[in-house]
Design a protein around this motif. Structure first.
Motif, short mmCIF file in Angstrom:
data_model
loop_
_atom_site.label_atom_id
_atom_site.label_comp_id
_atom_site.label_asym_id
_atom_site.label_seq_id
_atom_site.Cartn_x
_atom_site.Cartn_y
_atom_site.Cartn_z
N PRO A 64 21.73 59.37 25.62
CA PRO A 64 23.00 60.04 25.29
C PRO A 64 23.39 60.98 26.43
CG PRO A 64 21.20 60.95 23.99
CD PRO A 64 20.65 59.77 24.72
N PRO A 65 24.67 61.23 26.57
CA PRO A 65 25.11 62.10 27.66
C PRO A 65 24.54 63.51 27.47
CG PRO A 65 26.91 61.69 26.14
CD PRO A 65 25.78 60.79 25.74
N ALA A 66 24.29 64.16 28.58
CA ALA A 66 23.74 65.52 28.54
C ALA A 66 24.79 66.48 28.00
CB ALA A 66 23.31 65.94 29.93
N PRO A 67 24.37 67.45 27.19
CA PRO A 67 25.34 68.43 26.68
C PRO A 67 25.86 69.30 27.82
CG PRO A 67 23.10 69.07 26.09
CD PRO A 67 23.02 67.72 26.73
N PRO A 68 27.07 69.81 27.68
CA PRO A 68 27.62 70.65 28.75
C PRO A 68 26.79 71.92 28.90
CG PRO A 68 28.99 70.78 26.79
CD PRO A 68 27.96 69.72 26.54
N PRO A 69 26.68 72.44 30.12
CA PRO A 69 25.88 73.66 30.31
C PRO A 69 26.54 74.84 29.60
CG PRO A 69 27.05 73.09 32.33
CD PRO A 69 27.27 71.97 31.36
N PRO A 70 25.73 75.75 29.07
CA PRO A 70 26.30 76.92 28.38
C PRO A 70 26.93 77.88 29.38
CG PRO A 70 23.93 77.10 28.50
CD PRO A 70 24.29 75.76 29.04
N PRO A 71 27.84 78.70 28.92
CA PRO A 71 28.45 79.68 29.84
C PRO A 71 27.37 80.61 30.40
CG PRO A 71 29.39 79.87 27.62
CD PRO A 71 28.38 78.79 27.59
#
Length: 161
Positions: free
Chosen positions: A111-118
């Protein structure tokens, strides 16, 4: 009646013998303590005189001179040892058989990697759970049965009314 008198006389004689034996044991114990004290005093006097060089008795021989070994070149580093984990199948358990369909099937795309957190969040808030590890719910409801409460000495008594 004669029997009771015999037992009474025997008890008195036995008590007298026990008193005599206990007195002898106490006397021997005191003598032993006195001798141990005397030995300790003699050993301390001997130690004082031997420390000043007045005692001419036995002295230990000086230790032999030990030469350090000649310097050698450092040994080359050892190769890393193989890992210790081994998977061992017991002989009575049959090995699982693979199906041909599994060999031909292509692995699923990750699965695609989750977006990086702020970046302005604190470190504890940046944690995200692994989407691959989803806990499974219980397969069957668990019935909880409480055992009857008993104390150390049996069931509890009800409080007074």
């Amino acid at each position: 009646m004669a029997r009771a008198r015999y037992i009474n006389d025997f008890s008195k004689a036995l008590a007298g013998e026990v008193k005599i034996l206990l007195a002898e044991v106490g006397k021997l114990r005191d003598e032993k303590r006195a001798l141990q004290f005397e030995i300790a005093e003699l050993m301390s006097i001997k130690a004082k005189h031997s420390a000043e060089g007045l005692y001419t008795g036995w002295r230990p021989a000086p230790p032999p001179a030990i030469e350090p070994p000649p310097p050698t070149e450092p040994a080359p580093p050892l190769a890393p040892a193989p890992g210790g984990w081994r998977v061992v199948q017991p002989p009575h358990v049959p090995k699982p058989k693979r199906k041909q369909n599994q060999r031909l099937a292509l692995p699923a795309a990750p699965p695609p990697a989750p977006p990086p957190p702020p970046s302005n969040l604190p470190a504890w808030a940046q944690w995200r759970p692994n989407p691959h590890l989803v806990p499974a719910g219980p397969s069957a409801p668990v019935a909880v049965v409480e055992p009857p409460r008993t104390g150390i000495f049996g069931p509890r008594t009800p409080p007074p009314k």
